[in-house]
Design a protein around this motif. Structure first.
Motif, PDB file in Angstrom:
ATOM      1  N   VAL A  90       0.728  -1.195  -0.176  1.00 22.11           N
ATOM      2  CA  VAL A  90       0.560   0.003   0.142  1.00 22.11           C
ATOM      3  C   VAL A  90       0.801   1.027  -0.092  1.00 22.11           C
ATOM      4  O   VAL A  90       0.930   2.423  -0.858  1.00 22.11           O
ATOM      5  CB  VAL A  90      -0.641   0.229   1.634  1.00 22.11           C
ATOM      6  CG1 VAL A  90      -1.908   1.173   1.208  1.00 22.11           C
ATOM      7  CG2 VAL A  90      -1.837  -1.103   1.076  1.00 22.11           C
ATOM      8  N   ARG A  91       1.921   1.289   1.033  1.00 22.85           N
ATOM      9  CA  ARG A  91       2.933   2.141   0.920  1.00 22.85           C
ATOM     10  C   ARG A  91       3.654   2.837  -0.274  1.00 22.85           C
ATOM     11  O   ARG A  91       3.628   3.946  -0.751  1.00 22.85           O
ATOM     12  CB  ARG A  91       4.132   1.987   2.147  1.00 22.85           C
ATOM     13  CG  ARG A  91       4.360   3.000   2.790  1.00 22.85           C
ATOM     14  CD  ARG A  91       5.260   2.744   3.655  1.00 22.85           C
ATOM     15  NE  ARG A  91       4.383   3.271   5.337  1.00 22.85           N
ATOM     16  CZ  ARG A  91       4.998   1.744   6.060  1.00 22.85           C
ATOM     17  NH1 ARG A  91       4.713   0.467   5.295  1.00 22.85           N
ATOM     18  NH2 ARG A  91       3.838   1.516   7.193  1.00 22.85           N
ATOM     19  N   ALA A  92       3.917   2.069  -1.336  1.00 18.53           N
ATOM     20  CA  ALA A  92       4.608   1.810  -2.405  1.00 18.53           C
ATOM     21  C   ALA A  92       3.162   2.318  -3.597  1.00 18.53           C
ATOM     22  O   ALA A  92       4.215   2.693  -4.142  1.00 18.53           O
ATOM     23  CB  ALA A  92       5.410   0.403  -2.997  1.00 18.53           C
ATOM     24  N   ARG A  93       2.627   1.708  -3.545  1.00 16.40           N
ATOM     25  CA  ARG A  93       1.477   1.558  -4.616  1.00 16.40           C
ATOM     26  C   ARG A  93       0.855   3.959  -4.434  1.00 16.40           C
ATOM     27  O   ARG A  93       0.872   4.068  -5.170  1.00 16.40           O
ATOM     28  CB  ARG A  93       0.430   1.241  -4.420  1.00 16.40           C
ATOM     29  CG  ARG A  93      -0.602   0.818  -5.122  1.00 16.40           C
ATOM     30  CD  ARG A  93      -0.482   0.937  -6.607  1.00 16.40           C
ATOM     31  NE  ARG A  93      -1.592   0.676  -7.518  1.00 16.40           N
ATOM     32  CZ  ARG A  93      -1.379   0.564  -8.511  1.00 16.40           C
ATOM     33  NH1 ARG A  93      -0.776  -1.124  -7.937  1.00 16.40           N
ATOM     34  NH2 ARG A  93      -2.555  -0.067  -9.217  1.00 16.40           N
ATOM     35  N   VAL A  94       0.833   3.776  -3.541  1.00 15.91           N
ATOM     36  CA  VAL A  94      -0.211   5.088  -2.639  1.00 15.91           C
ATOM     37  C   VAL A  94       1.450   6.625  -2.777  1.00 15.91           C
ATOM     38  O   VAL A  94       0.695   7.057  -4.092  1.00 15.91           O
ATOM     39  CB  VAL A  94      -0.049   5.797  -1.286  1.00 15.91           C
ATOM     40  CG1 VAL A  94      -0.240   7.039  -1.048  1.00 15.91           C
ATOM     41  CG2 VAL A  94      -1.620   4.353  -0.662  1.00 15.91           C
ATOM     42  N   ALA A  95       2.514   6.454  -2.881  1.00 13.96           N
ATOM     43  CA  ALA A  95       3.560   6.943  -2.783  1.00 13.96           C
ATOM     44  C   ALA A  95       3.725   7.119  -4.591  1.00 13.96           C
ATOM     45  O   ALA A  95       3.576   8.232  -5.347  1.00 13.96           O
ATOM     46  CB  ALA A  95       4.715   6.709  -2.247  1.00 13.96           C
ATOM     47  N   ARG A  96       3.760   6.001  -5.951  1.00  9.14           N
ATOM     48  CA  ARG A  96       4.143   6.172  -6.733  1.00  9.14           C
ATOM     49  C   ARG A  96       2.362   6.733  -7.424  1.00  9.14           C
ATOM     50  O   ARG A  96       2.513   7.763  -8.443  1.00  9.14           O
ATOM     51  CB  ARG A  96       4.179   4.929  -7.380  1.00  9.14           C
ATOM     52  CG  ARG A  96       4.124   4.690  -8.342  1.00  9.14           C
ATOM     53  CD  ARG A  96       5.302   3.765  -9.548  1.00  9.14           C
ATOM     54  NE  ARG A  96       3.716   2.355  -8.828  1.00  9.14           N
ATOM     55  CZ  ARG A  96       3.889   1.387  -8.715  1.00  9.14           C
ATOM     56  NH1 ARG A  96       4.347   1.107  -7.985  1.00  9.14           N
ATOM     57  NH2 ARG A  96       2.649   0.706  -8.880  1.00  9.14           N
ATOM     58  N   ARG A  97       1.590   6.465  -6.939  1.00 12.00           N
ATOM     59  CA  ARG A  97       0.206   7.160  -7.400  1.00 12.00           C
ATOM     60  C   ARG A  97       0.012   8.578  -7.403  1.00 12.00           C
ATOM     61  O   ARG A  97      -0.111   9.440  -8.445  1.00 12.00           O
ATOM     62  CB  ARG A  97      -0.794   6.398  -7.684  1.00 12.00           C
ATOM     63  CG  ARG A  97      -0.901   5.247  -7.438  1.00 12.00           C
ATOM     64  CD  ARG A  97      -1.137   5.191  -9.351  1.00 12.00           C
ATOM     65  NE  ARG A  97      -2.688   4.784  -9.427  1.00 12.00           N
ATOM     66  CZ  ARG A  97      -3.526   4.596 -10.058  1.00 12.00           C
ATOM     67  NH1 ARG A  97      -3.065   4.552 -11.645  1.00 12.00           N
ATOM     68  NH2 ARG A  97      -5.034   4.751 -10.623  1.00 12.00           N
ATOM     69  N   VAL A  98       0.600   8.940  -6.460  1.00 10.31           N
ATOM     70  CA  VAL A  98       0.111  10.497  -5.916  1.00 10.31           C
ATOM     71  C   VAL A  98       1.766  11.256  -6.686  1.00 10.31           C
ATOM     72  O   VAL A  98       1.354  12.332  -7.270  1.00 10.31           O
ATOM     73  CB  VAL A  98       0.630  10.344  -4.556  1.00 10.31           C
ATOM     74  CG1 VAL A  98       0.833  12.438  -4.547  1.00 10.31           C
ATOM     75  CG2 VAL A  98      -0.702   9.714  -3.642  1.00 10.31           C
ATOM     76  N   GLU A  99       2.333  10.654  -6.766  1.00 10.90           N
ATOM     77  CA  GLU A  99       3.580  11.113  -7.406  1.00 10.90           C
ATOM     78  C   GLU A  99       3.357  11.542  -9.279  1.00 10.90           C
ATOM     79  O   GLU A  99       2.919  12.543  -9.675  1.00 10.90           O
ATOM     80  CB  GLU A  99       5.663  10.545  -7.645  1.00 10.90           C
ATOM     81  CG  GLU A  99       5.994  10.505  -6.508  1.00 10.90           C
ATOM     82  CD  GLU A  99       6.794   9.353  -5.433  1.00 10.90           C
ATOM     83  OE1 GLU A  99       7.625   8.946  -6.842  1.00 10.90           O
ATOM     84  OE2 GLU A  99       7.177  10.523  -4.903  1.00 10.90           O
ATOM     85  N   GLU A 100       2.519  10.296  -9.187  1.00 12.55           N
ATOM     86  CA  GLU A 100       2.503  10.192 -10.997  1.00 12.55           C
ATOM     87  C   GLU A 100       1.075  11.408 -10.910  1.00 12.55           C
ATOM     88  O   GLU A 100       1.249  12.006 -11.909  1.00 12.55           O
ATOM     89  CB  GLU A 100       2.036   8.877 -10.856  1.00 12.55           C
ATOM     90  CG  GLU A 100       3.161   7.982 -10.716  1.00 12.55           C
ATOM     91  CD  GLU A 100       2.228   6.642 -11.843  1.00 12.55           C
ATOM     92  OE1 GLU A 100       1.453   6.105 -11.584  1.00 12.55           O
ATOM     93  OE2 GLU A 100       3.931   6.187 -11.947  1.00 12.55           O
ATOM     94  N   CYS A 101       0.825  11.530 -10.741  1.00 14.41           N
ATOM     95  CA  CYS A 101      -1.012  11.904 -10.794  1.00 14.41           C
ATOM     96  C   CYS A 101      -0.970  13.710 -10.715  1.00 14.41           C
ATOM     97  O   CYS A 101      -1.405  14.500 -11.116  1.00 14.41           O
ATOM     98  CB  CYS A 101      -2.159  11.703  -9.928  1.00 14.41           C
ATOM     99  SG  CYS A 101      -2.761   9.744 -11.146  1.00 14.41           S
ATOM    100  N   ALA A 102      -0.405  13.650  -9.701  1.00 12.29           N
ATOM    101  CA  ALA A 102      -0.757  14.998  -8.785  1.00 12.29           C
ATOM    102  C   ALA A 102       1.028  15.367  -9.176  1.00 12.29           C
ATOM    103  O   ALA A 102       0.675  16.985  -8.455  1.00 12.29           O
ATOM    104  CB  ALA A 102      -0.565  14.918  -7.149  1.00 12.29           C
ATOM    105  N   GLN A 103       1.714  15.477  -9.555  1.00 12.86           N
ATOM    106  CA  GLN A 103       3.480  15.420  -9.122  1.00 12.86           C
ATOM    107  C   GLN A 103       3.668  15.867  -8.112  1.00 12.86           C
ATOM    108  O   GLN A 103       4.142  16.946  -8.601  1.00 12.86           O
ATOM    109  CB  GLN A 103       3.092  16.691 -10.318  1.00 12.86           C
ATOM    110  CG  GLN A 103       3.195  15.981 -11.879  1.00 12.86           C
ATOM    111  CD  GLN A 103       3.997  14.723 -12.227  1.00 12.86           C
ATOM    112  OE1 GLN A 103       5.309  15.437 -12.730  1.00 12.86           O
ATOM    113  NE2 GLN A 103       3.020  14.419 -12.642  1.00 12.86           N
TER     114      GLN A 103
END
Length: 132
Positions: A90-103
């Motif tokens: 969960v930690r890895a997925r959340v960090a990656r998605r927020v970085e991708e989607c919200a920069q």
């Protein structure tokens, strides 16, 4: 005798209007993404990281300061299971998605496991509800 009339001189040519210089997209303005939007991205990413979420769907709260997002995710997990591995996913997925989607940079994702659900407690809870 005819007199030749001097031709009228054309008015002086005016220079073409100056074209505005192109401003790079990054310098045109700013984009602000609300904390609640980043929280929705984080909650969806947490749902995706859990193969079959049990109980209530994950809930996320976010604090954004400039381009840095601090995320807290509340989960309900099955028991027995590898809780540490699920939290890491969960930690890895959340960090990656927020970085991708919200920069945004995500230096930390705090996970709070609110409940552990076992097959025994689910059936017992179901019986209690039917009896009442």
């Amino acid at each position: 005798m005819s007199t030749i009339q001097p031709r009228a001189t054309p008015p002086p040519a005016t220079p073409p209007p100056a074209t505005p210089s192109r401003v790079p997209p990054a310098d045109r303005g700013s984009t602000l993404i609300a904390d609640r939007v980043v929280a929705k991205i984080a909650a969806q990413a947490a749902r995706e990281a859990l193969a079959a979420p049990s109980g209530a769907p994950p809930h996320a709260t976010v604090t954004v300061h400039h381009d840095i997002a601090r995320v807290r995710v509340s989960l309900e997990l099955d028991y027995p299971s590898d809780v540490a591995a699920q939290c890491a996913a969960v930690r890895a997925r959340v960090a990656r998605r927020v970085e991708e989607c919200a920069q945004m940079t995500v230096p930390e994702v705090d996970i709070e496991v609110e409940h552990l659900h076992s097959a025994h407690t689910r059936t017992a809870a179901g019986r209690d509800r039917r009896l009442r």
